[in-house]
Design a protein around this motif. Structure first.
Motif, PDB file in Angstrom:
ATOM      1  N   ALA A  87       5.232  -4.228 -10.744  1.00 32.06           N
ATOM      2  CA  ALA A  87       3.811  -3.897 -10.912  1.00 32.06           C
ATOM      3  C   ALA A  87       3.566  -3.144 -12.209  1.00 32.06           C
ATOM      4  O   ALA A  87       2.571  -3.380 -12.896  1.00 32.06           O
ATOM      5  CB  ALA A  87       3.311  -3.085  -9.720  1.00 32.06           C
ATOM      6  N   LEU A  88       4.468  -2.217 -12.558  1.00 34.42           N
ATOM      7  CA  LEU A  88       4.247  -1.382 -13.726  1.00 34.42           C
ATOM      8  C   LEU A  88       4.626  -2.035 -15.046  1.00 34.42           C
ATOM      9  O   LEU A  88       3.965  -1.824 -16.058  1.00 34.42           O
ATOM     10  CB  LEU A  88       5.008  -0.065 -13.582  1.00 34.42           C
ATOM     11  CG  LEU A  88       4.471   0.879 -12.514  1.00 34.42           C
ATOM     12  CD1 LEU A  88       5.389   2.088 -12.378  1.00 34.42           C
ATOM     13  CD2 LEU A  88       3.056   1.320 -12.848  1.00 34.42           C
ATOM     14  N   PHE A  89       5.678  -2.837 -15.055  1.00 30.29           N
ATOM     15  CA  PHE A  89       6.219  -3.295 -16.322  1.00 30.29           C
ATOM     16  C   PHE A  89       5.918  -4.738 -16.669  1.00 30.29           C
ATOM     17  O   PHE A  89       6.169  -5.169 -17.790  1.00 30.29           O
ATOM     18  CB  PHE A  89       7.725  -3.036 -16.367  1.00 30.29           C
ATOM     19  CG  PHE A  89       8.048  -1.569 -16.280  1.00 30.29           C
ATOM     20  CD1 PHE A  89       7.653  -0.692 -17.279  1.00 30.29           C
ATOM     21  CD2 PHE A  89       8.709  -1.056 -15.185  1.00 30.29           C
ATOM     22  CE1 PHE A  89       7.922   0.665 -17.201  1.00 30.29           C
ATOM     23  CE2 PHE A  89       8.993   0.304 -15.091  1.00 30.29           C
ATOM     24  CZ  PHE A  89       8.592   1.158 -16.106  1.00 30.29           C
ATOM     25  N   LEU A  90       5.367  -5.505 -15.742  1.00 31.57           N
ATOM     26  CA  LEU A  90       4.985  -6.880 -16.032  1.00 31.57           C
ATOM     27  C   LEU A  90       3.471  -7.004 -15.914  1.00 31.57           C
ATOM     28  O   LEU A  90       2.863  -6.395 -15.036  1.00 31.57           O
ATOM     29  CB  LEU A  90       5.655  -7.846 -15.043  1.00 31.57           C
ATOM     30  CG  LEU A  90       7.179  -7.868 -15.031  1.00 31.57           C
ATOM     31  CD1 LEU A  90       7.682  -8.803 -13.942  1.00 31.57           C
ATOM     32  CD2 LEU A  90       7.729  -8.292 -16.387  1.00 31.57           C
ATOM     33  N   LEU A  91       2.874  -7.776 -16.806  1.00 28.44           N
ATOM     34  CA  LEU A  91       1.451  -8.058 -16.663  1.00 28.44           C
ATOM     35  C   LEU A  91       1.268  -8.895 -15.408  1.00 28.44           C
ATOM     36  O   LEU A  91       1.968  -9.887 -15.207  1.00 28.44           O
ATOM     37  CB  LEU A  91       0.928  -8.824 -17.868  1.00 28.44           C
ATOM     38  CG  LEU A  91       0.850  -8.074 -19.189  1.00 28.44           C
ATOM     39  CD1 LEU A  91       0.369  -9.001 -20.298  1.00 28.44           C
ATOM     40  CD2 LEU A  91      -0.062  -6.873 -19.089  1.00 28.44           C
ATOM     41  N   SER A  92       0.360  -8.484 -14.562  1.00 30.29           N
ATOM     42  CA  SER A  92       0.161  -9.232 -13.320  1.00 30.29           C
ATOM     43  C   SER A  92      -1.317  -9.346 -13.001  1.00 30.29           C
ATOM     44  O   SER A  92      -2.148  -8.577 -13.499  1.00 30.29           O
ATOM     45  CB  SER A  92       0.921  -8.564 -12.172  1.00 30.29           C
ATOM     46  OG  SER A  92       0.559  -7.216 -12.053  1.00 30.29           O
ATOM     47  N   ASP A  93      -1.627 -10.328 -12.173  1.00 32.78           N
ATOM     48  CA  ASP A  93      -3.009 -10.548 -11.765  1.00 32.78           C
ATOM     49  C   ASP A  93      -3.512  -9.360 -10.957  1.00 32.78           C
ATOM     50  O   ASP A  93      -2.745  -8.668 -10.292  1.00 32.78           O
ATOM     51  CB  ASP A  93      -3.120 -11.825 -10.927  1.00 32.78           C
ATOM     52  CG  ASP A  93      -2.856 -13.075 -11.753  1.00 32.78           C
ATOM     53  OD1 ASP A  93      -3.055 -13.040 -12.976  1.00 32.78           O
ATOM     54  OD2 ASP A  93      -2.443 -14.093 -11.157  1.00 32.78           O
ATOM     55  N   SER A  94      -4.807  -9.159 -11.010  1.00 32.69           N
ATOM     56  CA  SER A  94      -5.406  -8.039 -10.303  1.00 32.69           C
ATOM     57  C   SER A  94      -6.303  -8.532  -9.169  1.00 32.69           C
ATOM     58  O   SER A  94      -6.733  -9.685  -9.156  1.00 32.69           O
ATOM     59  CB  SER A  94      -6.226  -7.178 -11.266  1.00 32.69           C
ATOM     60  OG  SER A  94      -7.299  -7.921 -11.807  1.00 32.69           O
ATOM     61  N   VAL A  95      -6.551  -7.629  -8.241  1.00 32.38           N
ATOM     62  CA  VAL A  95      -7.489  -7.866  -7.150  1.00 32.38           C
ATOM     63  C   VAL A  95      -8.358  -6.625  -6.993  1.00 32.38           C
ATOM     64  O   VAL A  95      -7.997  -5.529  -7.421  1.00 32.38           O
ATOM     65  CB  VAL A  95      -6.793  -8.166  -5.801  1.00 32.38           C
ATOM     66  CG1 VAL A  95      -6.093  -9.508  -5.826  1.00 32.38           C
ATOM     67  CG2 VAL A  95      -5.845  -7.061  -5.404  1.00 32.38           C
ATOM     68  N   VAL A  96      -9.501  -6.834  -6.382  1.00 26.76           N
ATOM     69  CA  VAL A  96     -10.359  -5.740  -5.962  1.00 26.76           C
ATOM     70  C   VAL A  96     -10.260  -5.692  -4.443  1.00 26.76           C
ATOM     71  O   VAL A  96     -10.360  -6.723  -3.767  1.00 26.76           O
ATOM     72  CB  VAL A  96     -11.820  -5.962  -6.406  1.00 26.76           C
ATOM     73  CG1 VAL A  96     -12.741  -4.920  -5.790  1.00 26.76           C
ATOM     74  CG2 VAL A  96     -11.921  -5.941  -7.926  1.00 26.76           C
ATOM     75  N   HIS A  97     -10.018  -4.506  -3.919  1.00 27.13           N
ATOM     76  CA  HIS A  97      -9.975  -4.300  -2.472  1.00 27.13           C
ATOM     77  C   HIS A  97     -11.227  -3.534  -2.091  1.00 27.13           C
ATOM     78  O   HIS A  97     -11.518  -2.486  -2.673  1.00 27.13           O
ATOM     79  CB  HIS A  97      -8.735  -3.502  -2.085  1.00 27.13           C
ATOM     80  CG  HIS A  97      -8.581  -3.290  -0.628  1.00 27.13           C
ATOM     81  ND1 HIS A  97      -8.868  -2.082  -0.019  1.00 27.13           N
ATOM     82  CD2 HIS A  97      -8.174  -4.119   0.360  1.00 27.13           C
ATOM     83  CE1 HIS A  97      -8.628  -2.185   1.280  1.00 27.13           C
ATOM     84  NE2 HIS A  97      -8.209  -3.407   1.524  1.00 27.13           N
ATOM     85  N   ILE A  98     -11.978  -4.074  -1.136  1.00 27.69           N
ATOM     86  CA  ILE A  98     -13.161  -3.381  -0.642  1.00 27.69           C
ATOM     87  C   ILE A  98     -12.937  -3.068   0.830  1.00 27.69           C
ATOM     88  O   ILE A  98     -12.748  -3.976   1.643  1.00 27.69           O
ATOM     89  CB  ILE A  98     -14.442  -4.220  -0.805  1.00 27.69           C
ATOM     90  CG1 ILE A  98     -14.686  -4.552  -2.273  1.00 27.69           C
ATOM     91  CG2 ILE A  98     -15.645  -3.472  -0.219  1.00 27.69           C
ATOM     92  CD1 ILE A  98     -15.901  -5.439  -2.517  1.00 27.69           C
ATOM     93  N   ALA A  99     -12.919  -1.787   1.135  1.00 26.49           N
ATOM     94  CA  ALA A  99     -12.841  -1.318   2.522  1.00 26.49           C
ATOM     95  C   ALA A  99     -14.181  -0.664   2.834  1.00 26.49           C
ATOM     96  O   ALA A  99     -14.772  -0.004   1.980  1.00 26.49           O
ATOM     97  CB  ALA A  99     -11.707  -0.324   2.693  1.00 26.49           C
ATOM     98  N   THR A 100     -14.651  -0.862   4.044  1.00 24.32           N
ATOM     99  CA  THR A 100     -15.960  -0.340   4.414  1.00 24.32           C
ATOM    100  C   THR A 100     -15.863   0.522   5.658  1.00 24.32           C
ATOM    101  O   THR A 100     -14.872   0.485   6.379  1.00 24.32           O
ATOM    102  CB  THR A 100     -16.955  -1.486   4.673  1.00 24.32           C
ATOM    103  OG1 THR A 100     -16.551  -2.201   5.845  1.00 24.32           O
ATOM    104  CG2 THR A 100     -17.018  -2.439   3.490  1.00 24.32           C
ATOM    105  N   GLY A 101     -16.922   1.261   5.899  1.00 25.91           N
ATOM    106  CA  GLY A 101     -16.946   2.079   7.099  1.00 25.91           C
ATOM    107  C   GLY A 101     -18.346   2.551   7.416  1.00 25.91           C
ATOM    108  O   GLY A 101     -19.271   2.404   6.613  1.00 25.91           O
ATOM    109  N   ALA A 102     -18.483   3.108   8.591  1.00 32.04           N
ATOM    110  CA  ALA A 102     -19.756   3.683   9.038  1.00 32.04           C
ATOM    111  C   ALA A 102     -19.585   5.191   9.158  1.00 32.04           C
ATOM    112  O   ALA A 102     -18.481   5.687   9.351  1.00 32.04           O
ATOM    113  CB  ALA A 102     -20.164   3.074  10.372  1.00 32.04           C
ATOM    114  N   GLY A 103     -20.681   5.898   9.044  1.00 34.66           N
ATOM    115  CA  GLY A 103     -20.612   7.357   9.102  1.00 34.66           C
ATOM    116  C   GLY A 103     -20.147   7.911   7.775  1.00 34.66           C
ATOM    117  O   GLY A 103     -20.416   7.356   6.721  1.00 34.66           O
TER     118      GLY A 103
END
Length: 187
Positions: free
Chosen positions: A102-118
């Motif tokens: 993860a740190l030393f090679l260029l890699s594809d990215s993602v967005v993580h969306i977590a949701t909640g109430a309150g």
């Protein structure tokens, strides 16, 4: 090591606080700022925005996310290495090989969306966090930045925890572009 990560996160927040409604001499009343939250989950940082913030300042992607998560009061956004996110559901799953890749090679990215109430504080009880009241101008820029981190609002699949999903990210993940730097850039 964790102390240094937290210190770096809070230092980054301090450096970008020109958007925050902190100072008494900047003419902005701190009590009138809209809160956003940053949580440190140990190996990943996330930026949390309220539903109202996305409704008010969001573009097409935000509107899509709002419809995908109709019961959410808040949305936590994380950006990172796609392999790391998919291979490391918990900190205990981190291996030297996965971290090095993860740190030393260029890699594809993602967005993580977590949701909640309150309140997000009630959900992320095991995480360190900070609440930052920000101006409307800053919210507009932050939401635009978050939206620009995703290729689209079409989910790739379920996320890591709670009601959540992954989305294809923009940009490459590497040693100098991590979830922490992404959150700092958003601010």
């Amino acid at each position: 090591m964790r102390v240094w990560r937290v210190a770096a996160l809070f230092l980054g927040l301090a450096l970008v606080s020109r958007f925050a409604a902190f100072g008494a001499d900047d003419g902005y009343d701190r009590d009138r700022g809209t809160p956003i939250w940053v949580f440190d989950h140990g190996y990943h940082a996330g930026l949390t925005l309220s539903r109202e913030t996305l409704l008010t300042f969001g573009g097409d992607k935000s509107q899509s996310w709002l419809s995908q998560f109709p019961d959410a009061d808040w949305f936590e956004f994380g950006w990172g290495d796609s392999g790391f996110y998919f291979e490391v559901p918990t900190f205990d799953d981190v291996t030297l090989g996965i971290a090095a890749k993860a740190l030393f090679l260029l890699s594809d990215s993602v967005v993580h969306i977590a949701t909640g109430a309150g309140s997000p504080w009630d959900v992320f009880t095991q995480s360190e966090g900070v609440e930052i009241p920000v101006t409307d101008e800053a919210l507009e820029q932050i939401v635009a930045f978050v939206e620009s981190g995703a290729q689209s609002s079409v989910p790739l699949g379920p996320g890591l925890y709670g009601v959540s999903a992954f989305y294809e990210g923009k940009g490459k993940y590497h040693l100098f572009q991590t979830c922490n730097s992404w959150v700092s850039q958003a601010l």
